[in-house]
Design an enzyme around this catalytic site. Structure first.
Site, mmCIF file in Angstrom:
data_model
loop_
_atom_site.group_PDB
_atom_site.id
_atom_site.type_symbol
_atom_site.label_atom_id
_atom_site.label_comp_id
_atom_site.label_asym_id
_atom_site.label_seq_id
_atom_site.Cartn_x
_atom_site.Cartn_y
_atom_site.Cartn_z
ATOM 1 N N PHE A 128 0.849 -1.197 0.000
ATOM 2 C CA PHE A 128 0.000 0.000 0.000
ATOM 3 C C PHE A 128 0.881 1.242 0.000
ATOM 4 O O PHE A 128 1.775 1.380 0.839
ATOM 5 C CB PHE A 128 -0.935 0.043 1.213
ATOM 6 C CG PHE A 128 -1.865 1.234 1.154
ATOM 7 C CD1 PHE A 128 -2.983 1.215 0.322
ATOM 8 C CD2 PHE A 128 -1.597 2.387 1.870
ATOM 9 C CE1 PHE A 128 -3.821 2.316 0.222
ATOM 10 C CE2 PHE A 128 -2.432 3.503 1.778
ATOM 11 C CZ PHE A 128 -3.547 3.467 0.959
ATOM 12 N N ASP A 215 9.244 2.879 1.832
ATOM 13 C CA ASP A 215 8.038 3.534 2.339
ATOM 14 C C ASP A 215 7.927 3.210 3.828
ATOM 15 O O ASP A 215 7.481 2.127 4.220
ATOM 16 C CB ASP A 215 6.814 3.035 1.561
ATOM 17 C CG ASP A 215 5.515 3.677 2.033
ATOM 18 O OD1 ASP A 215 5.497 4.234 3.152
ATOM 19 O OD2 ASP A 215 4.511 3.607 1.304
ATOM 20 N N LYS A 244 2.601 9.615 8.593
ATOM 21 C CA LYS A 244 1.752 9.303 9.744
ATOM 22 C C LYS A 244 2.176 9.880 11.101
ATOM 23 O O LYS A 244 1.630 10.879 11.545
ATOM 24 C CB LYS A 244 1.533 7.794 9.826
ATOM 25 C CG LYS A 244 0.700 7.295 8.634
ATOM 26 C CD LYS A 244 0.102 5.936 8.866
ATOM 27 C CE LYS A 244 -1.034 5.636 7.914
ATOM 28 N NZ LYS A 244 -0.662 5.030 6.644
#
Ligand SMILES: *Cc1c(COP(=O)(O)O)cnc(C)c1O
Length: 388
Positions: A128, A215, A244
């Site tokens: 993702f 990532d 995040k």
């Protein structure tokens, strides 16, 4: 009205109105324990007083100027991130997807600087990377792409944790320029690769002159027991993306580059109006200070081990348990059956959890939870699982 919100999330019918650390309260003043942190965002807890103070002080001084001028806190934050990660420079964005967009643009620039036509970026099945057109194309999940064609070209996918799949891709395609990979697949089901997987990926990148782009949007900022998950492997990536937890709830993303990747984006080739503005950077600077001062990486490691050991004891006799996986406070509990309904059952018991890949309970509690709160997560969750 809920009807005025585009229904892009199948949200639970509950509203939280305030928080304190790992606790949240709804409008009826009922208290919930948060074992998800807004999906790995509020790692320092809700309404953290030091973060609130840093934001408030910045808001009453200067919210935004522009990247047309120098931004003091942005320079400080970039310097600290480079020190913590061994990278050379940073592009600031406002989300994870945007940080990955920057990484993808770096890979394209790299290709053109090397005169490689039609460059390919390799990403993983089950990965993702975000919801923009380029990042959903990078994402290794067909559901995310459905209905959005025509998609950008230049991405191929191989199996995660499979070095021979990457070697085969190298034989087949001479125009690969970069690999974009999560150190642990989060949305894909808390998939933890073999210990030496990233080391082997890194060697392959070096042999082939590919950029290694990690990532770390979900794994970064101390969640897995080190500032970066890739620091468990002692490798030197070319590009790292963060988002995040970096702002503890204030939107911020970052694309960190090193060596040959660091000089590719220049004036006019990329930008962001809000990226790295004083408010977001003030929050992120405070996050880094607290993470270091409270040694939250080692706290995450210790708590993750505690929670998973206790859970595996409690679930010892539970037949549907496939595996409990974790690194630090990134925890996946895989069952042999679909279990999305456990989210609502946990909510009934005033515990916030999440299910990914349909059959894996995901826990991403704040790194600041107490031993007692960790025990409460174990007790409530095991009770729910054992009666499922
Ligand atoms: C959440 C996430 C993203 C996307 O971040 P957004 O801020 O939602 O755009 C990208 N990659 C990974 C690994 C993530 O967990």
């Amino acid at each position: 009205m809920k009807d005025n919100i585009m229904p892009t999330y199948a949200s639970q019918d509950i509203r939280f109105v305030k928080g304190d650390g790992a606790w949240l309260w709804n409008e009826k003043n009922e208290k919930y324990l948060d074992a998800l942190s807004g999906i790995a965002v509020c790692s320092l807890g809700h309404a953290n007083p030091e973060i609130a103070e840093a934001i408030s002080a910045q808001a009453s001084t200067l919210l935004h100027t522009s990247n047309l001028y120098r931004v003091d806190k942005q320079e400080q934050l970039a310097a600290q991130l480079c020190t913590l990660t061994g990278m050379d420079n940073v592009f600031f964005a406002n989300s994870g997807a945007e940080a990955n967009e920057a990484a993808i643009k770096v890979a394209r620039k790299y290709a053109h600087s090397e005169k490689i036509e039609n460059p390919l970026i390799v990403t993983m099945n089950n990965s993702f990377h975000g919801r923009t057109l380029a990042t959903l194309t990078a994402t290794g999940n067909p559901k995310v792409k459905e209905g959005f064609s025509p998609l950008p070209t230049g991405f191929i996918h191989v199996d995660y944790n499979d070095i021979s799949a990457l070697e085969k891709a190298a034989e087949k395609h001479s125009n690969i320029v970069a690999i974009l990979v999560e150190p642990i697949q989060g949305e894909g089901g808390v998939r933890i690769p073999d210990n030496d997987y990233l080391n082997k990926v890194s060697s392959l990148c070096q042999q082939n002159d590919w950029l290694l782009m990690l990532d770390e949007i979900q794994t970064g900022v101390a969640r897995t027991g080190a500032f970066l998950a890739s620091q468990h492997n002692d490798i030197k990536p070319d590009v790292i993306t963060l988002a995040k937890a970096l702002g503890n709830g204030v939107p911020i993303g970052a694309c960190l580059c090193a060596g040959k990747a660091a000089g590719l984006l220049t004036a006019g080739s990329h930008g962001s109006t809000f990226g790295g503005n004083p408010l977001a950077c003030a929050s992120a600077l405070k996050v880094l200070q607290i993470v270091e001062r409270e040694q939250l990486a080692s706290r995450a490691e210790k708590l993750g081990d505690f929670i998973c050991k206790a859970l595996s004891e409690k679930l010892d006799s539970y037949d549907s348990l496939v595996e409990i996986r974790h690194k630090g406070l990134m925890i996946g509990i895989e069952l042999d059956k679909p279990c999305t309904e456990l989210v609502a059952r946990a909510l009934n018991k005033h515990l916030l959890i999440n299910v990914v890949a349909n059959n894996t309970i995901r826990l991403l509690p704040p790194l600041i939870i107490s031993d007692e709160q960790a025990e409460m997560i174990v007790n409530t969750l095991s009770e729910i699982i054992l009666t499922f």
